[in-house]
Design an enzyme around this catalytic site. Structure first.
Site, mmCIF file in Angstrom:
data_model
loop_
_atom_site.group_PDB
_atom_site.id
_atom_site.type_symbol
_atom_site.label_atom_id
_atom_site.label_comp_id
_atom_site.label_asym_id
_atom_site.label_seq_id
_atom_site.Cartn_x
_atom_site.Cartn_y
_atom_site.Cartn_z
ATOM 1 N N ASP A 57 -10.055 2.406 2.118
ATOM 2 C CA ASP A 57 -10.132 1.754 3.434
ATOM 3 C C ASP A 57 -10.968 2.585 4.412
ATOM 4 O OD1 ASP A 57 -8.738 -0.619 3.012
ATOM 5 O OD2 ASP A 57 -6.797 0.332 3.313
ATOM 6 N N LYS A 114 0.809 -1.230 0.000
ATOM 7 C CA LYS A 114 0.000 0.000 0.000
ATOM 8 C C LYS A 114 0.841 1.278 0.000
ATOM 9 C CE LYS A 114 -4.067 -1.964 2.268
ATOM 10 N NZ LYS A 114 -5.087 -1.768 3.296
HETATM 11 P P1 NAP Z 1 -0.348 -3.633 10.266
HETATM 12 O O1 NAP Z 1 -0.037 -2.433 9.458
HETATM 13 O O2 NAP Z 1 0.545 -4.816 10.215
HETATM 14 O O3 NAP Z 1 -0.442 -3.142 11.813
HETATM 15 C C1 NAP Z 1 -0.629 -4.064 12.861
HETATM 16 C C2 NAP Z 1 -0.973 -3.304 14.138
HETATM 17 O O4 NAP Z 1 -1.308 -4.257 15.156
HETATM 18 C C3 NAP Z 1 0.172 -2.460 14.692
HETATM 19 O O5 NAP Z 1 -0.381 -1.309 15.284
HETATM 20 C C4 NAP Z 1 0.784 -3.405 15.741
HETATM 21 O O6 NAP Z 1 1.477 -2.726 16.770
HETATM 22 C C5 NAP Z 1 -0.477 -4.012 16.294
HETATM 23 N N1 NAP Z 1 -0.281 -5.287 17.001
HETATM 24 C C6 NAP Z 1 0.101 -6.464 16.452
HETATM 25 N N2 NAP Z 1 0.127 -7.418 17.406
HETATM 26 C C7 NAP Z 1 -0.252 -6.821 18.570
HETATM 27 C C8 NAP Z 1 -0.422 -7.269 19.905
HETATM 28 N N3 NAP Z 1 -0.196 -8.544 20.235
HETATM 29 N N4 NAP Z 1 -0.854 -6.390 20.856
HETATM 30 C C9 NAP Z 1 -1.095 -5.097 20.525
HETATM 31 N N5 NAP Z 1 -0.947 -4.616 19.276
HETATM 32 C C10 NAP Z 1 -0.530 -5.453 18.303
HETATM 33 O O7 NAP Z 1 -1.798 -4.191 9.938
HETATM 34 P P2 NAP Z 1 -3.082 -3.383 9.400
HETATM 35 O O8 NAP Z 1 -3.140 -3.433 7.931
HETATM 36 O O9 NAP Z 1 -3.125 -2.063 10.073
HETATM 37 O O10 NAP Z 1 -4.267 -4.319 9.927
HETATM 38 C C11 NAP Z 1 -4.616 -4.337 11.291
HETATM 39 C C12 NAP Z 1 -5.870 -5.200 11.484
HETATM 40 O O11 NAP Z 1 -6.968 -4.580 10.797
HETATM 41 C C13 NAP Z 1 -5.747 -6.609 10.905
HETATM 42 O O12 NAP Z 1 -6.407 -7.493 11.766
HETATM 43 C C14 NAP Z 1 -6.486 -6.529 9.593
HETATM 44 O O13 NAP Z 1 -7.031 -7.767 9.211
HETATM 45 C C15 NAP Z 1 -7.582 -5.544 9.942
HETATM 46 N N6 NAP Z 1 -8.085 -4.811 8.762
HETATM 47 C C16 NAP Z 1 -9.399 -4.947 8.468
HETATM 48 C C17 NAP Z 1 -9.917 -4.266 7.392
HETATM 49 C C18 NAP Z 1 -11.374 -4.384 7.089
HETATM 50 O O14 NAP Z 1 -11.775 -4.034 5.983
HETATM 51 N N7 NAP Z 1 -12.186 -4.842 8.012
HETATM 52 C C19 NAP Z 1 -9.096 -3.461 6.574
HETATM 53 C C20 NAP Z 1 -7.732 -3.341 6.911
HETATM 54 C C21 NAP Z 1 -7.249 -4.042 8.010
HETATM 55 P P3 NAP Z 1 3.073 -2.462 16.667
HETATM 56 O O15 NAP Z 1 3.245 -1.179 15.890
HETATM 57 O O16 NAP Z 1 3.493 -2.342 18.086
HETATM 58 O O17 NAP Z 1 3.672 -3.649 15.966
#
Ligand code: NAP
Length: 291
Positions: free
Chosen positions: A104, A68
């Site tokens: 998004d 992205k």
């Molecule tokens: P990303 O860029 O990889 O970010 C992951 C985030 O989760 C970071 O803030 C990370 O914190 C945090 N994290 C990971 N493990 C953790 C833990 N054990 N405890 C606390 N925080 C934790 O991923 P993303 O694209 O933002 O996606 C995040 C979530 O949103 C995913 O579950 C994804 O499936 C969901 N999502 C859903 C949609 C939808 O359409 N519904 C769209 C996009 C994403 P750190 O910075 O400390 O690593």
């Protein structure tokens, strides 16, 4: 109307994506001859694979992790949301090259409005998780006039950087944006005074994941929105409901970001009802079977 369409999704990895299932349901409902295919594209191949799809006559692509942000400099044009969030999740093609969009946050906002008649305007919002998704929603809430936004991230420096970026890119925002320390007790205290709580971390993706906040962090009158869509009710949603809050999972956001991409590509309106039904059938039958 075109006789047939070709769309795709670039990710790495990408094979578990549910986007083909939901788009296929809408294509069928609209009577469109169209396909939506997943491509596992390693980061170093992004530019050449984008160009190959453009030359092959693809009608549009979605991008997911890790593409992205990397796609930004490859776009001939960017829509205001992609420019503001610094991320592209939707690509349209023209003779001049690629145009980058971000659906998004609009997917989230459309679902919030459709499901609950709400918007972030004037609300106190807690955003847990400042990765790609949390970042887009934080910018969207600040752009759309949230009263106050608390940014909470396990790695606090990421929340600090996001806070600084919001101040820089949205200098006229009325939102008061603050960074919470990485301490979950601080998150819980802030949460109690919020109207809208957004769970944007990747916790909750797996069945055994613990809740991020306890029930007593919540109260009636709040909406807890968990972006995770792989469970009907995630562990944190269960706590929110026990505390008296309302709760939604991320299925609606997934549907609406896909529907918005489809409209950008075709000018047509997707069948969001068919998309949601197809997703729920796939996700929850897998959940029930313990897959
Ligand atoms: P990303 O860029 O990889 O970010 C992951 C985030 O989760 C970071 O803030 C990370 O914190 C945090 N994290 C990971 N493990 C953790 C833990 N054990 N405890 C606390 N925080 C934790 O991923 P993303 O694209 O933002 O996606 C995040 C979530 O949103 C995913 O579950 C994804 O499936 C969901 N999502 C859903 C949609 C939808 O359409 N519904 C769209 C996009 C994403 P750190 O910075 O400390 O690593």
């Amino acid at each position: 109307m075109k006789r047939s369409y070709r769309f795709g999704l670039f990710g790495h990895p990408v094979k578990h994506s549910l986007s083909p299932v939901m788009h296929a349901a809408s294509f069928q409902s609209l009577g469109l001859q169209a396909e939506y295919v997943c491509f596992d594209v390693p980061p170093e191949e992004l530019a050449e694979r984008l160009e190959a799809c453009r030359k092959e006559g693809f009608d549009g692509l979605n991008l997911t992790i890790p593409h992205k942000e990397a796609a930004l400099p490859l776009m001939a044009k960017l829509d205001p949301a992609a420019r503001l969030f610094g991320a592209v999740n939707t690509v349209a093609f023209s003779a001049k090259g690629c145009s980058g969009y971000n659906t998004d946050a609009s997917g989230f906002l459309d679902d919030l409005r459709e499901s609950k008649g709400l918007s972030p305007e004037g609300r106190r919002v807690l955003i847990m998780g400042c990765g790609g998704a949390g970042r887009a929603l934080a910018f969207a809430c600040a752009r759309d006039g949230a009263a106050e936004i608390g940014l909470a991230n396990r790695t606090a420096s990421r929340a600090v950087a996001l806070c600084e970026e919001i101040a820089e890119r949205l200098p006229d925002s009325v939102s008061q944006v603050e960074v919470l320390s990485g301490d979950p007790d601080v998150w819980a205290r802030f949460c109690r005074d919020c109207d809208l709580i957004l769970q944007c971390t990747s916790t909750g993706l797996h069945a055994g994941d613990a809740a991020l906040l306890p029930a007593d962090a919540f109260r009636p009158g709040q909406l807890f929105y968990d972006l995770v869509y792989t469970s009907r009710v995630t562990a944190t949603m269960r706590e929110a409901l026990a505390g008296g809050a309302d709760a939604l999972n991320g299925t609606g956001m997934l549907v609406h970001q896909g529907a918005a991409a489809f409209s950008i590509w075709t000018g047509l309106k997707a069948d969001t009802r068919a998309m949601r039904a197809a997703l729920e059938a796939r996700i929850y039958s897998a959940e029930a079977a313990g897959v």
